[in-house]
Design an enzyme around this catalytic site. Structure first.
Site, short mmCIF file in Angstrom:
data_model
loop_
_atom_site.label_atom_id
_atom_site.label_comp_id
_atom_site.label_asym_id
_atom_site.label_seq_id
_atom_site.Cartn_x
_atom_site.Cartn_y
_atom_site.Cartn_z
N ALA A 116 0.91 -1.21 0.25
CA ALA A 116 -0.15 -0.18 0.06
C ALA A 116 0.74 1.21 -0.06
CB ALA A 116 -0.80 -0.05 1.11
N ARG A 173 0.89 3.85 1.73
CA ARG A 173 1.37 4.30 2.90
C ARG A 173 2.43 3.61 3.48
NH1 ARG A 173 -3.29 1.48 3.54
NH2 ARG A 173 -3.31 -0.27 5.04
N TYR A 174 2.97 2.47 2.82
CA TYR A 174 4.06 1.89 3.25
C TYR A 174 5.46 1.94 2.39
CZ TYR A 174 0.62 -0.55 6.12
OH TYR A 174 -0.37 -1.00 7.03
N ILE A 175 5.25 2.68 1.38
CA ILE A 175 6.36 2.66 0.45
C ILE A 175 6.78 4.16 0.18
CG2 ILE A 175 5.96 0.40 -0.63
CD1 ILE A 175 4.64 1.63 -2.82
#
Length: 871
Positions: A120, A122-124
């Site tokens: 997602a 928001r994680y990368i």
């Protein structure tokens, strides 16, 4: 809206109303199509970006501070410019990041090899790569426009100074058209740009991040109508295991394995299990059941699975708000010319800025050195100050390159007293001299703009080209016939009594294994022949005497036939092959007279000629009632020939006396290096004429040797250094570097075990094969390394036969020399009278059949050849 028109059809007496839609609805579809083409699906030729990609890169630049940003943050920032939601922006950004060119990525961005999706947003995290910063941005020469809501400015096109579209590739489906530009190699694109700048020709071929093998015979410069074929790289790990180490573009390991399993379920191939060990590199292990040919399975994987696929490029771009179809060569030329123009604009801006700096530095020196600032002390108005400075400067400005403006004078008044008090005339002059040197350099670049552009591309290649070498191997593919490589996945049965052949007759006589795409050939006792597709149940005719799988263009299977020519007619003998016919057409192998029937029939896969005994009926005064007939004495002709007379009298029976040997010539086999395959069509290098027991000798650069029975389905790797017909008595000579002892050794050996792959150099990572020879009396030339302070030792010529005797394959051999060796070369071998191989009497095969279909059933022995096309 236009008025309604009423129609009263007579046939149904019903009233229909046709309403023509006009006005504002008229152009809605055209507007929608134009919007999708221009604003969403197709990239612009100027910078190679689709609008969403351009807006992502612009947002990355606005957010750039050298550190990574959360992708979710970048997506949110991009939504100020892109009015289509976060999902499309996130997907487009992942695609750019996976191409590893413009964006430095951090975190799980998915895997193009396995098809795994990215984490997602928001994680990368992401930031602009150094390459992207260098080639994509130049705000001073960028043209800007208002964003969709009018709050921000965004670039119309980014000033990309590199053929980015060709490097990344692009794919999009619009309304009424689509685009598919394949990715190309980074280094090759730069080399092509340099060639174009030098006025030389160039060619461009795709290069894929998934590597693999590619046939670009019909690439057609990426234009409509072109096509390329891509294959996985498959090698044999051992006799029961295949390894897939690279996959075709457009697939991933998951879809590839699915296609293999489906082909296995359908019976096209036969596998035991599949292991997927893919991580950073592709590694798919395909385990085969014992008895299954690895070479045939490789061909079957190409024929029936996603291990081979075709890609049709379609180079469509946007130019001046219109779709344009051009080839990749023209695309690169335009990109290179555009880069040249952008570099010129940057140099012109740089020159202007340097001249302005020089102008003000000169004014500042004049202003401070001549203490003109003192002349404004008594001025009471601003106009007076400006006028006093202007007047004080006039005697000193003859060397300036432009007139002084009021803006220049205002800037002089803004100089701080601290700067004036610490002013150093020498440093000021050094600065002016440095600026003059920079101006001269920029002017030189502008005068030699092409050379400057070449240096620019060369610098890109040097700085960013490492690790971007070509991944996809270019090779011409051989055409694979599916019928030759398909696994025999079903069984063929025969009902002789009722005359049926098929795969569903499981209670009847088993014939052979076959596949559902095979053809079968059937012969009957009345001398009829037919070729038909394998089916569940097919009626051929009663009295079937032979059924087999039919091989198209097969001229080595020879049929031996003795038949009676009608009631009271003579008995004839003939030998023939069947290479091509019309499917489902009945052919008469006799002379066509009523009452003809077959006395004797045999099918011989390698042209064997047996001996039979002919028994005649006792009629009248016949003296000779029994004799032997050798089929080797009968010439092989086309199936339409009448044959030779056996006897004019009635034949009682014919019995097999002894089985025969092949009467065909040894088969000549060639090796076509272009496609790395064996063939019997005369393409490539002739390896020799092979009989059934003859084998091929294979030696690889890694020091592996083996002998194999030559099969046309065999695959060969590029590391083969010897491929020839094997003579078991001829020794193999080799010179190798022993990595453990760090010395050169020489050995001679013969292969004692047929079919076994063996290593003849020590199993050490530093050991390497220098030369290998299969000559009877080879000679090697040893060139020594020149040592410091000493004369070079003269070359040593070694007669290998005299130097060492023939030993076992596992022997270390004899030490060649203790001196340091620079190079080893093979010289012309010494003369040797090689014993001639005795050849048995051989019979030529007439390779042609009768060409006249009308005379097919009545063709005589002296008729011309016939050939029917297979339909």
């Amino acid at each position: 809206m236009e008025e309604n028109t009423e129609l009263n059809p007579e046939e149904n007496n019903s009233q229909e109303t046709i309403t023509r839609v006009g006005g504002m609805y008229k152009d809605w579809f055209l507007d929608y199509a134009s919007y999708v083409i221009l604003e969403r699906a197709v990239p612009a030729i100027e910078d190679g970006f689709k609008p969403v990609q351009r807006r992502i890169m612009h947002s990355l630049k606005e957010l750039d501070d050298g550190r990574y940003n959360k992708v979710a943050n970048i997506v949110g920032h991009t939504m100020q410019y892109h009015p289509h939601g976060d999902a499309s922006i996130g997907d487009a950004m992942v695609q750019i990041g996976q191409k590893d060119l413009l964006i430095d990525t951090q975190g799980n961005w998915g895997n193009i090899l396995t098809g795994d999706s990215a984490a997602a947003s928001r994680y990368i995290e992401a930031r602009i790569s150094k390459f992207g910063l260098e080639v994509v941005y130049s705000p001073k020469i960028t043209e800007w426009q208002l964003s969709y809501d009018g709050r921000k400015k965004e670039p119309i096109n980014l000033p990309v100074k590199f053929p980015l579209l060709l490097a990344q590739g692009a794919e999009g489906i619009a309304v009424g058209l689509s685009t598919k530009v394949l990715p190309h190699n980074f280094i090759e694109l730069i080399d092509a740009s340099i060639k174009h700048l030098k006025g030389k020709n160039f060619t461009l071929y795709p290069d894929f991040p998934t590597a693999g093998i590619m046939d670009i015979t019909n690439y057609n410069d990426g234009l409509r109508g072109g096509k390329i074929r891509v294959r996985a790289r498959i090698s044999q790990y051992d006799k029961n295991t295949l390894t897939i180490s690279e996959i075709p573009f457009g697939t991933n390991t998951s879809s590839l394995i699915d296609s293999i399993l489906k082909a296995n379920d359908k019976g096209k191939i036969k596998i035991k299990k599949i292991e997927d060990n893919t991580a950073a590199n592709v590694e798919i292990l395909v385990h085969l059941p014992s008895g299954i040919s690895p070479d045939k399975t490789i061909d079957a994987l190409y024929a029936f699975t996603a291990c081979e696929s075709s890609i049709s490029p379609l180079a469509c771009v946007i130019e001046d708000n219109k779709p344009l179809f051009i080839g990749v060569s023209e695309m690169l030329k335009r990109s290179t010319d555009n880069t040249l123009d952008l570099l010129k604009k940057e140099l012109e801006i740089q020159l202007h800025e340097l001249e302005e700096q020089w102008h003000f530095a000169s004014l500042e020196r004049i202003f401070i050195e001549n203490r003109i600032y003192r002349e404004i002390e008594e001025e009471e108005t601003w106009e007076g100050v400006i006028s006093a400075i202007d007047k004080g400067l006039q005697p000193h400005i003859k060397h300036l390159k432009r007139t002084i403006t009021e803006e220049d004078i205002v800037r002089l008044t803004e100089i701080r007293i601290k700067r004036i008090s610490k002013f150093d005339i020498d440093k000021a002059q050094q600065k002016i001299d440095a600026l003059e040197g920079d101006i001269a350099t920029v002017k030189h670049h502008l005068e030699h703009l092409v050379d400057f552009a070449i240096d620019y591309f060369t610098k890109l290649k040097t700085t960013y080209g490492k690790g971007r070498e070509r991944k996809t191997e270019i090779r011409i593919f051989d055409d694979i016939e599916a019928s030759k490589v398909v696994i025999r996945n079903t069984k063929l049965y025969l009902n002789r009594k009722e005359g049926f052949v098929g795969t569903s007759l499981k209670r009847d006589e088993y014939v052979c294994d076959c596949s559902d795409i095979d053809d079968i050939i059937v012969f009957t006792a009345t001398g009829k022949m037919m070729v038909t597709k394998v089916d569940t149940k097919t009626f051929i005719g009663k009295d079937i005497i032979h059924v087999a799988v039919f091989k198209k263009k097969d001229k080595r299977t020879i049929y031996n036939l003795i038949y009676k020519d009608g009631k009271g007619g003579a008995t004839y003998v003939k030998r023939f092959f069947v290479s091509s016919i019309t499917r489902d057409k009945e052919y008469d192998l006799t002379n066509g007279k009523p009452g003809s029937f077959v006395h004797y029939f045999s099918a011989n896969p390698n042209g064997e000629a047996e001996v039979v005994t002919v028994f005649l009926r006792q009629v009248g005064s016949i003296k000779k009632l029994k004799w032997d007939l050798d089929f080797a004495d009968i010439m092989i002709k086309g199936r339409a020939s009448k044959g030779n007379i056996v006897s004019k009298y009635a034949v009682k029976r014919i019995e097999l006396k002894e089985k025969g040997v092949s009467t065909l010539k040894p088969r000549k086999i060639w090796f076509d290096e272009t496609v790395q395959r064996l063939n019997v069509d005369g393409r490539g290098e002739l390896l020799g004429a092979f009989k059934g027991e003859d084998r091929l000798l294979i030696i690889t650069q890694e020091g592996m040797v083996k002998t194999v029975t030559p099969e046309l389905t065999m695959h060969f790797e590029s590391n083969i250094i010897v491929l020839e017909k094997w003579n078991p008595k001829k020794p193999i000579s080799a010179i190798y570097f022993n990595g453990e002892r760090e010395l050169y050794y020489i050995k001679r050996f013969v292969i004692e075990t047929e079919g076994k792959e063996e290593s003849f150099i020590p199993d050490n990572s530093n050991s390497r094969l220098e030369i290998v020879s299969t000559d009877w009396r080879p000679v090697a030339d040893i060139e020594f390394t020149k040592e410091r302070g000493k004369d070079r030792k003269p070359n040593l010529e070694v007669d290998i036969e005299e130097f060492i005797a023939v030993k076992g394959i596992n022997a270390i051999g004899n030490q060649l020399t203790k001196d340091k060796v620079n190079q080893i070369n093979l010289l012309e071998p010494l003369p040797f009278d090689e014993p001639e191989e005795l050849q048995p009497e051989e019979m030529e095969v007439n390779d042609e059949e009768d060409v006249s279909e009308e005379n097919n059933s009545n063709a005589k022995d002296d008729d011309g050849p016939t050939l029917f096309d297979f339909e």
